[in-house]
Design a protein around this motif. Structure first.
Motif, PDB file in Angstrom:
ATOM      1  N   GLU A 100     -27.109  -4.441 -12.240  1.00 28.46           N
ATOM      2  CA  GLU A 100     -27.864  -3.766 -11.195  1.00 28.46           C
ATOM      3  C   GLU A 100     -29.149  -4.530 -10.855  1.00 28.46           C
ATOM      4  OE1 GLU A 100     -28.427  -0.006 -12.984  1.00 28.46           O
ATOM      5  OE2 GLU A 100     -26.321   0.599 -12.777  1.00 28.46           O
ATOM      6  N   LEU A 101     -29.877  -4.936 -11.890  1.00 25.73           N
ATOM      7  CA  LEU A 101     -31.126  -5.653 -11.661  1.00 25.73           C
ATOM      8  C   LEU A 101     -30.860  -7.034 -11.075  1.00 25.73           C
ATOM      9  CD1 LEU A 101     -34.162  -5.954 -11.845  1.00 25.73           C
ATOM     10  CD2 LEU A 101     -33.901  -6.599 -14.259  1.00 25.73           C
ATOM     11  N   PHE A 102     -29.832  -7.718 -11.584  1.00 26.68           N
ATOM     12  CA  PHE A 102     -29.525  -9.045 -11.057  1.00 26.68           C
ATOM     13  C   PHE A 102     -29.226  -8.976  -9.561  1.00 26.68           C
ATOM     14  CE2 PHE A 102     -26.542 -12.323  -9.797  1.00 26.68           C
ATOM     15  CZ  PHE A 102     -27.251 -13.457 -10.155  1.00 26.68           C
ATOM     16  N   ARG A 103     -28.446  -7.999  -9.142  1.00 25.24           N
ATOM     17  CA  ARG A 103     -28.120  -7.892  -7.721  1.00 25.24           C
ATOM     18  C   ARG A 103     -29.346  -7.502  -6.888  1.00 25.24           C
ATOM     19  NH1 ARG A 103     -23.178  -7.043 -10.162  1.00 25.24           N
ATOM     20  NH2 ARG A 103     -23.725  -4.961 -10.920  1.00 25.24           N
ATOM     21  N   ARG A 104     -30.203  -6.685  -7.474  1.00 19.55           N
ATOM     22  CA  ARG A 104     -31.432  -6.336  -6.754  1.00 19.55           C
ATOM     23  C   ARG A 104     -32.300  -7.575  -6.521  1.00 19.55           C
ATOM     24  NH1 ARG A 104     -36.104  -2.133  -8.930  1.00 19.55           N
ATOM     25  NH2 ARG A 104     -37.632  -2.562  -7.284  1.00 19.55           N
ATOM     26  N   LEU A 105     -32.458  -8.387  -7.564  1.00 22.10           N
ATOM     27  CA  LEU A 105     -33.261  -9.599  -7.415  1.00 22.10           C
ATOM     28  C   LEU A 105     -32.574 -10.601  -6.490  1.00 22.10           C
ATOM     29  CD1 LEU A 105     -34.340 -10.107 -11.143  1.00 22.10           C
ATOM     30  CD2 LEU A 105     -35.741  -9.213  -9.270  1.00 22.10           C
ATOM     31  N   SER A 106     -31.267 -10.692  -6.568  1.00 28.68           N
ATOM     32  CA  SER A 106     -30.517 -11.645  -5.749  1.00 28.68           C
ATOM     33  C   SER A 106     -30.569 -11.300  -4.273  1.00 28.68           C
ATOM     34  CB  SER A 106     -29.050 -11.702  -6.197  1.00 28.68           C
ATOM     35  OG  SER A 106     -28.941 -12.188  -7.514  1.00 28.68           O
ATOM     36  N   TYR A 107     -30.718 -10.032  -3.961  1.00 29.15           N
ATOM     37  CA  TYR A 107     -30.753  -9.616  -2.558  1.00 29.15           C
ATOM     38  C   TYR A 107     -31.863 -10.323  -1.793  1.00 29.15           C
ATOM     39  CZ  TYR A 107     -31.123  -6.693   1.591  1.00 29.15           C
ATOM     40  OH  TYR A 107     -31.194  -6.256   2.886  1.00 29.15           O
ATOM     41  N   ASP A 108     -32.984 -10.562  -2.465  1.00 31.82           N
ATOM     42  CA  ASP A 108     -34.093 -11.251  -1.814  1.00 31.82           C
ATOM     43  C   ASP A 108     -33.726 -12.673  -1.409  1.00 31.82           C
ATOM     44  OD1 ASP A 108     -35.677  -9.010  -2.134  1.00 31.82           O
ATOM     45  OD2 ASP A 108     -36.526  -9.711  -4.045  1.00 31.82           O
ATOM     46  N   GLU A 109     -32.742 -13.266  -2.093  1.00 32.31           N
ATOM     47  CA  GLU A 109     -32.349 -14.646  -1.808  1.00 32.31           C
ATOM     48  C   GLU A 109     -31.137 -14.744  -0.890  1.00 32.31           C
ATOM     49  OE1 GLU A 109     -31.855 -17.074  -5.217  1.00 32.31           O
ATOM     50  OE2 GLU A 109     -33.847 -16.670  -6.027  1.00 32.31           O
TER      51      GLU A 109
END
Length: 215
Positions: free
Chosen positions: A152-161
């Motif tokens: 969940e956190l990885f996808r949240r952070l990845s969304y910015d990129e």
């Protein structure tokens, strides 16, 4: 978001790499160095110390790149993970390329948990949606506990990129025989993001908690 790789097992010293081979069983890099909250107003050092009492600050980590085409010397995602871990003071116990094969992936991850000199396993690659992306399916079968917050956190952070393309990554994590195991995508940027922003801060704490009642 798929990754295609290769396996051809070779031993390496800490800085050396062996030549890849299209018919082996995984490029291999083995560095087995072994390896109170008084009231709600007080969030001081005593609470932080208790919360992290079981942390393992220096970890021996296996980095497994899931691919049918890459070799250890041509593996930017694995390099990014290794660099982040070294900078944080951890040791690379195993660096290997594992073929994109369900049984091979599952077998290698299970062996990492059995070795005794590996504290954490990180895979990179095979977390997308193409037919040969089998890392998640293979590794999830080994999980004793899942860590849904990691994905969940990885996808949240990845969304910015990468924006909405993040729905195509199935990054996941769990414990295999009390060994934290993290499955990252195979791109260099994704591997670096996961390693630097999530794994480096949280691996010591998660590993200590996973082992708390077994040591």
């Amino acid at each position: 978001m798929s990754d295609h790789h290769h396996s051809d097992e070779h031993s390496h010293d800490h800085h050396g790499h062996s030549d890849g081979n299209h018919h082996g069983d995984g490029d291999y890099h083995d560095h087995s160095d072994g390896h109170n909250h008084d009231d709600h107003h007080d969030h001081s050092n005593s609470h932080d110390h208790d919360h992290h009492h079981h942390d393992i600050e220096e970890l021996a980590v296996a980095v497994l790149t899931i691919s049918s085409t890459r070799t250890v010397e041509e593996d930017p995602a694995g390099d990014a993970i290794e660099s982040a871990l070294h900078d944080a003071g951890h040791t690379i116990a195993v660096r290997r390329v594992v073929d994109d094969d369900y049984d091979e992936i599952q077998g290698v991850v299970a062996r990492m948990a059995d070795r005794g000199d590996v504290d954490v396993t990180i895979t990179t690659g095979g977390t997308g949606v193409t037919p040969d992306d089998e890392t998640v399916e293979a590794v999830q079968q080994l999980f004793g506990k899942t860590l849904p917050g990691f994905g969940e956190l990885f996808r949240r952070l990845s969304y910015d990129e990468i924006g909405t393309r993040v729905v195509g990554t199935r990054a996941t994590a769990g414990t295999v025989d009390d060994m934290p195991t993290f499955c990252l995508p195979g791109s260099e940027n994704a591997a670096r993001l996961g390693a630097e922003e999530i794994l480096v801060p949280e691996m010591p704490h998660l590993t200590g908690l996973a082992r708390r009642d077994t040591e």
